[in-house]
Each structure stands twice: as structure tokens, then as C-alpha cells.
Design an enzyme around this catalytic site. Structure first.
Site, PDB file in Angstrom:
ATOM      1  N   TRP A  71      -0.870   1.249  -8.453  1.00 31.00           N
ATOM      2  CA  TRP A  71      -0.446   2.307  -9.375  1.00 31.00           C
ATOM      3  C   TRP A  71       0.516   1.815 -10.451  1.00 31.00           C
ATOM      4  O   TRP A  71       0.648   2.450 -11.488  1.00 31.00           O
ATOM      5  CB  TRP A  71       0.222   3.430  -8.575  1.00 31.00           C
ATOM      6  CG  TRP A  71      -0.717   4.536  -8.250  1.00 31.00           C
ATOM      7  CD1 TRP A  71      -1.747   4.493  -7.356  1.00 31.00           C
ATOM      8  CD2 TRP A  71      -0.717   5.845  -8.813  1.00 31.00           C
ATOM      9  NE1 TRP A  71      -2.384   5.699  -7.335  1.00 31.00           N
ATOM     10  CE2 TRP A  71      -1.760   6.561  -8.208  1.00 31.00           C
ATOM     11  CE3 TRP A  71       0.076   6.495  -9.757  1.00 31.00           C
ATOM     12  CZ2 TRP A  71      -2.057   7.887  -8.534  1.00 31.00           C
ATOM     13  CZ3 TRP A  71      -0.200   7.821 -10.074  1.00 31.00           C
ATOM     14  CH2 TRP A  71      -1.265   8.499  -9.464  1.00 31.00           C
ATOM     15  N   TYR A  99      -4.705  -4.631  -7.526  1.00 32.46           N
ATOM     16  CA  TYR A  99      -4.852  -3.169  -7.540  1.00 32.46           C
ATOM     17  C   TYR A  99      -3.512  -2.487  -7.320  1.00 32.46           C
ATOM     18  O   TYR A  99      -2.715  -2.972  -6.519  1.00 32.46           O
ATOM     19  CB  TYR A  99      -5.813  -2.739  -6.419  1.00 32.46           C
ATOM     20  CG  TYR A  99      -5.903  -1.247  -6.254  1.00 32.46           C
ATOM     21  CD1 TYR A  99      -6.722  -0.500  -7.074  1.00 32.46           C
ATOM     22  CD2 TYR A  99      -5.125  -0.581  -5.309  1.00 32.46           C
ATOM     23  CE1 TYR A  99      -6.791   0.879  -6.952  1.00 32.46           C
ATOM     24  CE2 TYR A  99      -5.188   0.795  -5.176  1.00 32.46           C
ATOM     25  CZ  TYR A  99      -6.025   1.525  -5.998  1.00 32.46           C
ATOM     26  OH  TYR A  99      -6.080   2.890  -5.883  1.00 32.46           O
TER      27      TYR A  99
HETATM   28  P1  PGD Z   1       2.261   1.743  -4.813  1.00 27.80           P
HETATM   29  O1  PGD Z   1       3.317   1.989  -3.808  1.00 27.80           O
HETATM   30  O2  PGD Z   1       2.148   2.713  -5.914  1.00 27.80           O
HETATM   31  O3  PGD Z   1       0.922   1.662  -3.998  1.00 27.80           O
HETATM   32  O4  PGD Z   1      -1.403   1.690  -3.261  1.00 27.80           O
HETATM   33  P2  PGD Z   1      -0.483   1.044  -4.376  1.00 27.80           P
HETATM   34  O5  PGD Z   1      -0.474  -0.429  -4.137  1.00 27.80           O
HETATM   35  O6  PGD Z   1      -0.890   1.512  -5.712  1.00 27.80           O
HETATM   36  O7  PGD Z   1       2.434   0.269  -5.387  1.00 27.80           O
HETATM   37  C1  PGD Z   1       2.672  -0.027  -6.713  1.00 27.80           C
HETATM   38  C2  PGD Z   1       3.617  -1.202  -6.776  1.00 27.80           C
HETATM   39  O8  PGD Z   1       3.791  -1.556  -8.140  1.00 27.80           O
HETATM   40  C3  PGD Z   1       5.003  -0.910  -6.234  1.00 27.80           C
HETATM   41  O9  PGD Z   1       5.392  -1.910  -5.345  1.00 27.80           O
HETATM   42  C4  PGD Z   1       5.890  -0.910  -7.476  1.00 27.80           C
HETATM   43  O10 PGD Z   1       7.207  -1.334  -7.228  1.00 27.80           O
HETATM   44  C5  PGD Z   1       5.158  -1.876  -8.374  1.00 27.80           C
HETATM   45  N1  PGD Z   1       5.428  -1.666  -9.802  1.00 27.80           N
HETATM   46  C6  PGD Z   1       5.735  -0.507 -10.415  1.00 27.80           C
HETATM   47  N2  PGD Z   1       5.875  -0.714 -11.735  1.00 27.80           N
HETATM   48  C7  PGD Z   1       5.656  -2.021 -11.968  1.00 27.80           C
HETATM   49  C8  PGD Z   1       5.645  -2.821 -13.141  1.00 27.80           C
HETATM   50  O11 PGD Z   1       5.851  -2.375 -14.250  1.00 27.80           O
HETATM   51  N3  PGD Z   1       5.360  -4.144 -12.993  1.00 27.80           N
HETATM   52  C9  PGD Z   1       5.103  -4.690 -11.780  1.00 27.80           C
HETATM   53  N4  PGD Z   1       4.827  -5.985 -11.752  1.00 27.80           N
HETATM   54  N5  PGD Z   1       5.112  -3.953 -10.648  1.00 27.80           N
HETATM   55  C10 PGD Z   1       5.370  -2.629 -10.737  1.00 27.80           C
HETATM   56  C11 PGD Z   1      -1.777   3.003  -3.328  1.00 27.80           C
HETATM   57  C12 PGD Z   1      -3.041   3.206  -2.491  1.00 27.80           C
HETATM   58  O12 PGD Z   1      -2.672   3.273  -1.111  1.00 27.80           O
HETATM   59  C13 PGD Z   1      -3.784   4.411  -2.869  1.00 27.80           C
HETATM   60  S1  PGD Z   1      -4.032   4.715  -4.542  1.00 27.80           S
HETATM   61  C14 PGD Z   1      -4.345   5.227  -1.953  1.00 27.80           C
HETATM   62  S2  PGD Z   1      -5.108   6.676  -2.420  1.00 27.80           S
HETATM   63  C15 PGD Z   1      -4.414   4.894  -0.530  1.00 27.80           C
HETATM   64  N6  PGD Z   1      -3.949   5.944   0.303  1.00 27.80           N
HETATM   65  C16 PGD Z   1      -3.726   5.715   1.599  1.00 27.80           C
HETATM   66  C17 PGD Z   1      -3.756   6.746   2.600  1.00 27.80           C
HETATM   67  O13 PGD Z   1      -4.023   7.925   2.323  1.00 27.80           O
HETATM   68  N7  PGD Z   1      -3.490   6.386   3.876  1.00 27.80           N
HETATM   69  C18 PGD Z   1      -3.233   5.119   4.220  1.00 27.80           C
HETATM   70  N8  PGD Z   1      -3.003   4.837   5.495  1.00 27.80           N
HETATM   71  N9  PGD Z   1      -3.204   4.137   3.296  1.00 27.80           N
HETATM   72  C19 PGD Z   1      -3.444   4.381   2.013  1.00 27.80           C
HETATM   73  N10 PGD Z   1      -3.401   3.353   1.105  1.00 27.80           N
HETATM   74  C20 PGD Z   1      -3.804   3.526  -0.268  1.00 27.80           C
END
Ligand code: PGD
Length: 800
Positions: free
Chosen positions: A150, A148
């Protein structure tokens, strides 16, 4: 160190000045001089916005926001540093202990042992052999690839979808369903409204709100900050201009929120300082007050809803002897009963739009807040009228309420998973720790599988999951964990095999989202950094080694796929009477603007106009204020109608001087993405993630602005930098999610400030099993002077 205040609309010059003022060591390249012959400028797109990248000598030296974007996010200015940052993973890496002996390696050493660099051929061989071993021994049930996250913008290189596709074509895998954003809400709404349209849209357009609404009541964020991003790419930011235009047109805003957000101040929103996790009680009391004063719209309730008699009896206290009066709610919410009464009157006297944010359902019993929103809007009877009713996403992501088309350029198909087995996404640690255990989910009994192999691409569970110490124990269970990542994130550091992935700037893609009017050719800007490879190519080569390359790629390369996706999108958009140019013309032009969709859209107007002809896809065809289906599940944590259920942790039942911790989304990064970039680093206080503390709470603990503080409870401890401010109510502290956790297990705390160190890992209810991160009590104290330095931006130890 001076704290750099990150505001919207910052110019690059201001940004650089701010970075310098904050005393950062991050390298800040000079602005490229236009006119120089070796300089290229290439348009691309990202979650944060489209921009032109300036490239000189193979490096990105500057960015210029897309000219058609009215309010570019300052975060796009991070790209030059981010892409070339020292936290990039240079080449494939294998954890030393795993490389020596997978059988004898200790999963608890993940994140502690050094890595050994290997070449791609070796790395892919190790991964393919391990996948085959696990498949032969345990079948598809032994593999978790519900990866999972973004990831990045673009239609092809979307890492988690490519992951699902690879494992579906390769024989199946255990998947995840739902999301961390609105996992509880998306399970609830189909029972109540028959679909999830109230989340993803179309919802009532901002232009309608501007023209017809008198009052917007915001439960949760008033957040331009969240409108900075949109999944898939953002050509034009619309949330902030729409909210400002509504305000300028005379719309009144009331923000019900424990925090007075900067963005709420920008639209002069009145601040009602509610206790966290008590909005349901307020909504129920508003509904009851409307009934008591004869202002409930009984005709609407009778014609368009089912279950009103049961709910009215509950509001009156018929079953539990507790009428849900303003006085009752005042004791729970700490909002004055008189103000609640007045608000009910104001809402009834006005054309009122209720906007409840995603974050409010990210809490214990979070389903109730959204169901109570629908109840309150039904009692007001304005659903389906221009500017009245409710919506859940207006302030949670860009583009909501600014309609474009129904159809969009598709992403690469996931493919059918032959193993039809999944877990709710936020139950990952339960699954790893409790194989064979039965759990309930939305009316079903399911069993956790026994996982031996985990493959993750495009997500960062060691930021996004709750109770990171528990996740560390769960993460130790599988035999092997493989992660694709551009950067040394906390999750990459805890893998056995790390495969370095390209960023959007190192590959070709199409930037498109059905919430944005721009389709953008994301042309490769620079060569891959280090030995990074595209996730697509990594999977294609892994598939080759296992004999299913052709099934995975469908014999198309990158440009072949982009052409294919474009042509499919072209056919779909033709259904909306939108004629797209052919792929070559689009690629040459660089950007195509879609016509604005139905700007006069009113959510549920068709249903209001003809409830039989446009009946909802619920069992009754109507809005279900009481759901026989949900009642039939027999869950005490989610009964058959919206109800106040005391959260498992809240200020009404705190232990001594505990504080409620809110961990909403930051304005200087997207989740954990860009935490290693100048803007987020500049926002740190004493090198730590900021914590907002009310002056009363700070004084009671001898804490001054800028101090390093320790946040702790029975689950864990973390450090943070004190931001003492009146913009948070007493009893509440805020640490935005997403700081890269720097958990030193010997010291026993996170040096940096990731709130998930202290947040409980429990689902919202057995119905939604969503992420409940906003339910958390903590204690707070001053840490002292000799806090250990944050080390998370240094690459891990590499040997050999
Ligand atoms: P990101 O930091 O976007 O967080 O959690 P999510 O895991 O989606 O992580 C995406 C990762 O993908 C990053 O490490 C990035 O470097 C990597 N990445 C980007 N592009 C690429 C690519 O092309 N290839 C590969 N292999 N990797 C890539 C988000 C989640 O966190 C969400 S959606 C929500 S709504 C939640 N919100 C909260 C919150 O409100 N409060 C807390 N405490 N915790 C939350 N967690 C949740």
C-alpha cells in the site's frame, strides 16, 4: 491494564484520555497553542484522511482533520507520534553478516543478525554493484521487484510503482500481478462480466440505494472501519455517512457474518451467524429456493445470461444427486433452513442489493463466493434496476458508490518491463522455494524463475503474506534483499540492506484518488527525519550509478514531476468537462474540490436497457453463469459455473475442538501501518493483539477476558490477548491482520499476534491464485502468566 475502545468520531482529547487510561508509555505531545508565532499549520493528505499538521520547532505537535471531511478517521491523530517514533530507521543499514561476506552470509540469519550503519554513498554503492552483479550473472530473470504494498498516499512518491519504474528502465525484472485484496475476484470477473467494474466502480450510487433499495444483504463486512481508508488519499469520508443515510431512509440491512460487527449494529443490521467460508452454499440455496418457489426471473436469465440451464440443473442436483435446498445449506452454514426460505422470499419481494465483501473471496475457492453472488442477483433479476443487483466493494474501501470523475491525476508511469515475466502476487514463497517448477494460473502454465535479488519498497510481506515461518525459509534463498522503509517493520529487519525512506510529511506530493472529490497539495511539512530520503531520489541516484538517471527521472525533479502529473490530469479531467486550475494556482490554494459525478448511476442499467448495444466484454457478450472458457481450463478447484466446493479447512471438517480463525482488517491501523502508533497500541490486550473469543469457547478452555492465550496449529504458534465477547459466533475467533510479527525462532512463537503465523500459504484456486487468508483452523489455550514481553517496537541491534 484497561482496554481502550476505539470508536469512530473520537476527538483528540478523547483519544489522548484513552491512551492515558490504557497505561501506555508512548509519548503524547501537548496540543499546540494557536497564535504562537513559531507554529506552522500545513495541509496534507494520507490514506486515512486529509489533515492540517501543526509544526513547532521542526516537529509535528498536533493534527486537525480536514474541515470538509464529515467523519474524519481517528487514525490521523497518530501522526505526531508515528512520524517521530523510535522505530524510524535513522540511516542506511547493512546486515552484519552480509557486509562481511555476501557469499558466506546465511540467509536464515536475516532478522537475527545486527545491522551496521553506513553512509548513503556506501549503501547506494553496495546496492548498485549488487544489482549489476546479479544482472550480469542471471539477467533480469534473477531480479524480483514485483514489490507489493500500500505504500503511502500521493501520486509521485508511490513506492512500489517507482520500484517497478526503476527496474523497467534498468533492464527488466520479474514482476507480480494481482493483489492481496481481491486477487481471486479480479481474475474471475473478466470471464463472467467482461470487466472488473463491479470492483473499482462505478457501481450503483449510494443515493440510488437510499432512494430505491428496500433490503441490503451484506455478505461479509458492514464495515465503516474499512471506509476509513482509500488508496491515494481521502479528502472526504463517504462510506459511513452513506450507510447511515440509507438506514435513516428506511433501508433494511441483513449482515451474513460469523462476527457481529460494531458497524453492523450501528445500522441495526439483523445478524445471520454463518459458519465461515460457507456463503457460497447459502447463496446457492437461496437461488434454488427461488427456483423451487417459481420466483426465479427466467426472463432475465434467458435474455441477459448464458449457462442458466447448466446451473439450474446443478442447483437441482442433476449431476451430483444433491439438490441445493435450504436444508442442504443449513447443514453447511448452520443457518436455519426456515430462515433461508424466508430470506429468499424477502429478497424476491424487495428491491434488493447484494453487497459481498472483498474478504469473502480471500478464502479457499474464494472465486465461487463472488460468482455465486452474481448468480443469485441474476436469479432475482434486479441487475441494472435502480437499487437492485450487486456490488463487491461498498464496504471494503472509502468512496465506492459515491461517484466522482472517470479520470484522475495519474501516477508516475511504471514504464514497460522488457522482461515480460510475472507471478501471481501471493505466490512469492512458492517462487523463492521452487524455481523451475510449473504452476497454473488463469488458464496458463507458468514457471517460477530463479531469484537471486529481491528489492522491496512500500510493502510489508512479513505482515501480509501467509505462513510466515514458511516465508522465513523462502526469504533465506536470495543472495541479497534490499528494502526501503521509514520504520523498522518486520520486513525491514529481515533485509540485508535497509534504505530509510521519508514519510508523506517529509516530501511534496499530490493527494488524489478517483474515489475522492478532493485534490490536495501535499506540501512538505517537516524536514526528513534522520537521514531518510525520498524513494524517488534513492532510485534516481541508483540509476545515476548505472547510467540511466535520465531515463528514470525524464530530467524532472520532484516539483517538475508534480507539475507534469497535474498537467496530464488536467487534460484527462477536461474529458469529463472538469476544468482544473493550472498547477501554480492549485499549489497556492492547497485544495481543489471536484464536482460530484453521476450520483444517479445504476450499474449495468445500460446493459439491461440494450443488451446488444451494450454487450459485455465476455465471449458471449452476456453475463456468464457458465463459462466455457473456465470449464476449458479443466480445474477441479474452479469448475465452469459457481459451485459449493468444500474448503480445505472449515468448521464442517474440524479436528476436535479447533476454531476457525478470521483475520479481517482492523479499525485502528491500515494493514500493518500504524501498528507502532498510539491507537493500535491502546487496543492491545496485555500488550498483545486482541483475539475475539465467544464466551462458550473461552469457558471450555478456562480463558478469561484479558488472559494471554496461545493460538496454534501445525504451521506455527502466536500469543494474543483474550477479548471474550458475544459478538463472535461460537467456533470462531478473530485476530485482525497487521500486528508486527515478533517471531522468536528460539522460543518457537510470535509473542505479539500476527495471524499469518498460523495461516496456510495456498492460492484460492488455480484460476485466481489469490490470497486465501480467511481459510484457517486453529487450536487455542491459555498461555499462563509469564509471557515474554513484546520486543518488536524496539529497534534491532545495531553495531559499529
Ligand atoms: P502495509 O502495512 O500497508 O501492508 O499488505 P501491505 O504490505 O500493503 O505495508 C505498507 C508498507 O509500506 C509499510 O511497512 C509502510 O511503512 C511502508 N511505506 C509507507 N509509505 C512508504 C514510502 O513512501 N516509501 C517506502 N519505501 N515505504 C513506505 C497489505 C495486504 O495484506 C493486503 S492489501 C491485504 S487485502 C491482505 N489482507 C489480509 C487479511 O485480510 N488477512 C491476513 N491474514 N493477511 C492479509 N494480508 C494482506
Amino acid at each position: 491494564m484497561t482496554r481502550f475502545d476505539v470508536r469512530m468520531g473520537l476527538t483528540r482529547r478523547e483519544l489522548l484520555q484513552g491512551v492515558a487510561a490504557a497505561g501506555l508509555t508512548a509519548s503524547v505531545p501537548g496540543l499546540a497553542r494557536a497564535g504562537s508565532s513559531d507554529i506552522k499549520r500545513i495541509l496534507t493528505n494520507s490514506h486515512w484522511g486529509a489533515f492540517e499538521a501543526t509544526v513547532k520547532g521542526g516537529r509535528i505537535t498536533d493534527v486537525t482533520p480536514f474541515s470538509a471531511d464529515p467523519v474524519p478517521s481517528p487514525m490521523v491523530y497518530n501522526f505526531p507520534e508515528l512520524v517521530h517514533d523510535r522505530t524510524r530507521v535513522a540511516q542506511p543499514m547493512v546486515r552484519e553478516g552480509w557486509l562481511k561476506s555476501r557469499e558466506r552470509s546465511n540467509g536464515m540469519e536475516r532478522g537475527r543478525e545486527p545491522f551496521v550503519p553506513v553512509d548513503w554513498d556506501t549503501a547506494l554503492g553496495l546496492v548498485a554493484d549488487e544489482q549489476q552483479r546479479v544482472r550480469e550473472l542471471y539477467g533480469a530473470e534473477g531480479i524480483f521487484a514485483g514489490s507489493y504494498g500500500w505504500g503511502s498516499a500521493g501520486r509521485l512518491h508511490y513506492a512500489s510503482i517507482l520500484t517497478n519504474r526503476f527496474f523497467a528502465k534498468g533492464g527488466g525484472y520479474v514482476d507480480s500481478v494481482g493483489n492481496y485484496s481481491y486477487g481471486a475476484g479480479m481474475m474471475l470477473l473478466p470471464h463472467v462480466l467482461g470487466s472488473n467494474q463491479a470492483i473499482g466502480g462505478p457501481v450503483t450510487s449510494w443515493s440510488v440505494i437510499e432512494a430505491h433499495t428496500n433490503l441490503v444483504v451484506l455478505f461479509g463486512g458492514a464495515a465503516f472501519k474499512n471506509g476509513q481508508i482509500s488508496w491515494g488519499g481521502t479528502g472526504a469520508h463517504t462510506t459511513e455517512p452513506a450507510m447511515r443515510a440509507a438506514r435513516a431512509a428506511g433501508v433494511e440491512f441483513i449482515a451474513v457474518n460469523p462476527v457481529q460487527e460494531e458497524d453492523a449494529r450501528a445500522i441495526d443490521a439483523e445478524w445471520l451467524r454463518i459458519r465461515p467460508n460457507t456463503d457460497t452454499a447459502l447463496m446457492l440455496a437461496l437461488a434454488q429456493e427461488l427456483v423451487a418457489t417459481g420466483r426465479a426471473d427466467e426472463a432475465f436469465l434467458d435474455r441477459y445470461t448464458v449457462g442458466w440451464p447448466q446451473v439450474r440443473a446443478y442447483l437441482a442436483g442433476a449431476n451430483d444427486g444433491v439438490p441445493k435446498t435450504p436444508e442442504w445449506a443449513a447443514a453447511i452454514t448452520e443457518i436455519d433452513a426456515g430462515r433461508i426460505r424466508a430470506l429468499a422470499g424477502q429478497m424476491a419481494d424487495s428491491r434488493t442489493m447484494i453487497m459481498t465483501s472483498w474478504s469473502l473471496q480471500r478464502a479457499d475457492h474464494g472465486e465461487q463466493t463472488w460468482w455465486a453472488t452474481i448468480l443469485l442477483a441474476s436469479v432475482l433479476g434486479q441487475i441494472g434496476l435502480p437499487g437492485g443487483g450487486f456490488g463487491f466493494s461498498y464496504t471494503s474501501t472509502n468512496g465506492i458508490g459515491s461517484p466522482v470523475t472517470r479520470h484522475a491525476i495519474p501516477v508516475a508511469a511504471r514504464g514497460r518491463n522488457p522482461l515480460r515475466r510475472s507471478i501471481p502476487v501471493a505466490r512469492i514463497a512458492d517462487m523463492l522455494l521452487s524455481p523451475g517448477e510449473t504452476f497454473q494460473f488463469n488458464g496458463e502454465d507458468r514457471t517460477y524463475p530463479e531469484i537471486h535479488y529481491v528489492h522491496w519498497a512500500g510493502g510489508n510481506p512479513f505482515h501480509h503474506h501467509q505462513d510466515l515461518a514458511r516465508l522465513t525459509r523462502a526469504w533465506a534463498v536470495p543472495d541479497t534483499i534490499v528494502v526501503h522503509e521509514p520504520w523498522w517493520t518486520p520486513t525491514a529487519r529481515r533485509a540485508d540492506i535497509v534504505l530509510p525512506a521519508t514519510t508523506t510529511l517529509e516530501r511534496n506530493d499530490i493527494g488524489a484518488s478517483h474515489r475522492d472529490r478532493w485534490l490536495i497539495a501535499m506540501k512538505q511539512v517537516i524536514d526528513p527525519v534522520g537521514q531518510a530520503r525520498n524513494d524517488f531520489d534513492i532510485y534516481a541516484d541508483l540509476a545515476e550509478r548505472q547510467g540511466f538517471r535520465s531515463e528514470f527521472t525524464e530530467d524532472r525533479d520532484e516539483m517538475g514531476w508534480l507539475r507534469h502529473l497535474w498537467e496530464k490530469g488536467r487534460e484527462r479531467l477536461a474529458l469529463d468537462d472538469v476544468a482544473l486550475p493550472d498547477f501554480d494556482t492549485f499549489w497556492e490554494a492547497g485544495a481543489v474540490e471536484l464536482p460530484v459525478g453521476d450520483a444517479g448511476y445504476v450499474f449495468l442499467a445500460d446493459y439491461r436497457g440494450d443488451p446488444e448495444g451494450f454487450s459485455l466484454r465476455t465471449p458471449s457478450g452476456r453475463i456468464e453463469l457458465f463459462s466455457e472458457t473456465i470449464a476449458g481450463f479443466g480445474y477441479d478447484c474452479c469448475p465452469g459455473h459457481p459451485a459449493w466446493l468444500e474448503p480445505r479447512a472449515w468448521l464442517g471438517a474440524r479436528d476436535g475442538a479447533q476454531l476457525h480463525l478470521i483475520s479481517s482488517h482492523p479499525k485502528w491501523r491500515l494493514h500493518s501501518q500504524m501498528d507502532n502508533a498510539p491507537l493500535a497500541k491502546a487496543a492491545k490486550i496485555n500488550g498483545r493483539e486482541p483475539i475475539m473469543i465467544n464466551p462458550e469457547d473461552a469457558a471450555a478452555r478456562g480463558i478469561a477476558a484479558g488472559d494471554i492465550v496461545e493460538v496454534f496449529n501445525e504451521r506455527g504458534r502466536m500469543l494474543a490477548g483474550a477479548n471474550v465477547t458475544d459478538h463472535v459466533r461460537p467456533g470462531v475467533v478473530v485476530v485482525y491482520e497487521g500486528a508486527w510479527v515478533d517471531h522468536d525462532r528460539d522460543l518457537g512463537f510470535d509473542r505479539h499476534g500476527n495471524p499469518n503465523m498460523v495461516i496456510e500459504d495456498q492460492g484460492t484456486s488455480r484460476l485466481g491464485q489469490g490470497c486465501a487468508a480467511q481459510t484457517c483452523l486453529v487450536s487455542l489455550r491459555r498461555f499462563g502468566t509469564d509471557a515474554p514481553a513484546v520486543t518488536i517496537y524496539d529497534p534491532p541491534a545495531i553495531v559499529g
